[in-house]
Design a protein around this motif. Structure first.
Motif, PDB file in Angstrom:
ATOM      1  N   ASP A 113       5.045  -2.337  14.235  1.00 54.53           N
ATOM      2  CA  ASP A 113       6.362  -2.905  13.951  1.00 54.53           C
ATOM      3  C   ASP A 113       6.292  -4.413  13.737  1.00 54.53           C
ATOM      4  OD1 ASP A 113       7.569  -0.437  14.139  1.00 54.53           O
ATOM      5  OD2 ASP A 113       8.137  -0.679  16.242  1.00 54.53           O
ATOM      6  N   LEU A 114       5.245  -5.047  14.290  1.00 53.37           N
ATOM      7  CA  LEU A 114       5.050  -6.483  14.102  1.00 53.37           C
ATOM      8  C   LEU A 114       4.042  -6.773  12.988  1.00 53.37           C
ATOM      9  CD1 LEU A 114       4.890  -7.649  17.837  1.00 53.37           C
ATOM     10  CD2 LEU A 114       6.840  -7.774  16.268  1.00 53.37           C
ATOM     11  N   GLY A 115       3.547  -5.724  12.340  1.00 49.78           N
ATOM     12  CA  GLY A 115       2.577  -5.892  11.273  1.00 49.78           C
ATOM     13  C   GLY A 115       3.187  -6.573  10.061  1.00 49.78           C
ATOM     14  N   VAL A 116       2.327  -7.229   9.306  1.00 45.72           N
ATOM     15  CA  VAL A 116       2.782  -8.012   8.156  1.00 45.72           C
ATOM     16  C   VAL A 116       3.537  -7.151   7.149  1.00 45.72           C
ATOM     17  CG1 VAL A 116       1.959  -9.303   6.146  1.00 45.72           C
ATOM     18  CG2 VAL A 116       0.972  -9.733   8.409  1.00 45.72           C
ATOM     19  N   ASP A 117       2.980  -5.991   6.816  1.00 47.25           N
ATOM     20  CA  ASP A 117       3.596  -5.139   5.797  1.00 47.25           C
ATOM     21  C   ASP A 117       5.013  -4.741   6.204  1.00 47.25           C
ATOM     22  OD1 ASP A 117       0.691  -4.005   4.451  1.00 47.25           O
ATOM     23  OD2 ASP A 117       0.712  -4.533   6.573  1.00 47.25           O
ATOM     24  N   THR A 118       5.156  -4.296   7.467  1.00 46.48           N
ATOM     25  CA  THR A 118       6.455  -3.855   7.964  1.00 46.48           C
ATOM     26  C   THR A 118       7.461  -4.995   7.935  1.00 46.48           C
ATOM     27  OG1 THR A 118       5.413  -2.220   9.405  1.00 46.48           O
ATOM     28  CG2 THR A 118       7.673  -2.854   9.923  1.00 46.48           C
TER      29      THR A 118
ATOM     30  N   GLU B  25       0.844  -1.204   0.000  1.00 44.30           N
ATOM     31  CA  GLU B  25       0.000   0.000   0.000  1.00 44.30           C
ATOM     32  C   GLU B  25       0.873   1.246   0.000  1.00 44.30           C
ATOM     33  OE1 GLU B  25      -3.188   0.135   2.857  1.00 44.30           O
ATOM     34  OE2 GLU B  25      -3.401  -2.048   2.845  1.00 44.30           O
ATOM     35  N   ILE B  26       1.766   1.323   0.982  1.00 42.97           N
ATOM     36  CA  ILE B  26       2.742   2.413   1.044  1.00 42.97           C
ATOM     37  C   ILE B  26       4.094   1.796   1.341  1.00 42.97           C
ATOM     38  CG2 ILE B  26       1.065   4.135   1.813  1.00 42.97           C
ATOM     39  CD1 ILE B  26       2.201   3.811   4.646  1.00 42.97           C
TER      40      ILE B  26
ATOM     41  N   GLU C 269       7.172  -1.389  -4.899  1.00 45.54           N
ATOM     42  CA  GLU C 269       6.360  -0.272  -5.394  1.00 45.54           C
ATOM     43  C   GLU C 269       5.213  -0.009  -4.434  1.00 45.54           C
ATOM     44  OE1 GLU C 269       3.466   0.533  -9.268  1.00 45.54           O
ATOM     45  OE2 GLU C 269       5.356  -0.571  -9.559  1.00 45.54           O
ATOM     46  N   ALA C 270       4.850   1.260  -4.299  1.00 41.29           N
ATOM     47  CA  ALA C 270       3.696   1.647  -3.486  1.00 41.29           C
ATOM     48  C   ALA C 270       2.481   1.825  -4.388  1.00 41.29           C
ATOM     49  CB  ALA C 270       3.982   2.944  -2.743  1.00 41.29           C
ATOM     50  N   LEU C 271       1.349   1.279  -3.976  1.00 42.32           N
ATOM     51  CA  LEU C 271       0.106   1.422  -4.736  1.00 42.32           C
ATOM     52  C   LEU C 271      -0.598   2.734  -4.423  1.00 42.32           C
ATOM     53  CD1 LEU C 271      -1.311  -2.201  -4.414  1.00 42.32           C
ATOM     54  CD2 LEU C 271      -0.293  -1.156  -6.452  1.00 42.32           C
TER      55      LEU C 271
END
Length: 289
Positions: free
Chosen positions: A147-152, A69-70, A165-167
């Motif tokens: 900080d424990l999130g999947v994206d990070t 996403e970002i 890439e960011a969407l």
């Protein structure tokens, strides 16, 4: 409404049982020469939720491009550049004490003090922003962390130089924030009261996370239906509009790449407005839940 917790991520002690075997859902999108793997993430998690799988790691290892996403700002200057445009949507024209009832403000001040938050900053915020700040603070105190999130975790795990890439564009992010900022004071105070009513909880509600980690997206689907019914304007801005705005980038990737992994919030994957549905409608072969 649990979707306030999901918003805190447009915007994140594990005290419940986790599945013995991680199996979060993946979707495979194919055409003649490209395979795209869609992985619906959870943006903030407590310790102990197992979600990484051999299938996901293999897809990431072989991907020509990974989309999020970002993207995490590279330094403090980039972080400030990203955050500064949002400030005007968070700041109120009048002090919070003049917008909400005396009882609500007293409760909000007490909650802010318990979280070591600056009361002056609270005064500057619109009711919905104060609600999200207090809710996020309570969740963090119970162990949930971006900080424990999947994206990070996944972005940090990519080797230096890997293509990513960011969407989301700046305009899309601002449109989402504007949709929140357009919430009326009465609606915002109702949201603040709901958050205040739930601050005495002693453990995280992990129903959605544990179901997701086991491959069950039904709780997320139910949450999104509730959001669509109770907050249709936010549902449209945060989910529908962004999903449709991401489609040109996704179709370009299907046209120009060989292997792609797309990591976005799990809420973007479900229902008639979800990315799998939109990609099927665009003519691609999509396999998944």
């Amino acid at each position: 409404m649990r979707f306030f917790g999901l918003l805190a991520a447009l915007l994140a002690g594990l005290l419940a049982a986790t599945p013995a075997l991680a199996d979060p859902p993946l979707w495979h999108v194919r055409d003649a020469d490209t395979e795209m793997v869609l992985f619906g993430s959870i943006h903030a998690l407590p310790p102990g939720i197992e979600w990484r799988t051999v299938q996901l790691d293999s897809a990431l290892e072989n991907a020509d491009l990974v989309a999020f996403e970002i993207l995490t700002p590279a330094n403090e200057a980039e972080e400030m550049e990203m955050f500064m445009p949002f400030l005007r949507y968070l700041i109120a024209d009048r002090p919070l004490s003049e917008v909400v009832t005396a009882e609500t403000f007293t409760r909000a001040v007490s909650a802010a003090a318990a979280q070591d938050l600056d009361v002056l900053s609270l005064q500057m915020m619109k009711p919905w922003a104060a609600a999200l700040m207090l809710d996020m603070g309570a969740e963090e105190a119970l162990g949930r962390s971006a900080d424990l999130g999947v994206d990070t975790i996944l972005e940090q795990s990519l080797a230096e130089g890997r293509r990513k890439e960011a969407l989301d564009t700046s305009d899309l992010l601002l449109a989402s924030m504007k949709a929140l900022a357009e919430m009326g004071d009465d609606e915002g105070e109702a949201m603040l009261i709901e958050v205040l009513d739930g601050l005495d909880r002693e453990e995280l509600d992990l129903q959605i996370e544990t179901a997701w980690a086991a491959g069950d997206i039904a709780p997320i689907e139910a949450e999104m239906r509730m959001m669509q019914e109770e907050a249709p304007r936010l549902y449209k801005a945060l989910l529908v509009d962004r999903n449709h705005a991401w489609m040109p980038a996704l179709t370009r990737m299907m046209d120009t790449e060989g292997r792609v992994v797309v990591v976005v919030g799990a809420a973007h994957m479900v229902g008639e407005d979800g990315l799998p549905t939109l990609l099927r409608a665009a003519g691609y072969d999509v396999e998944g839940p």
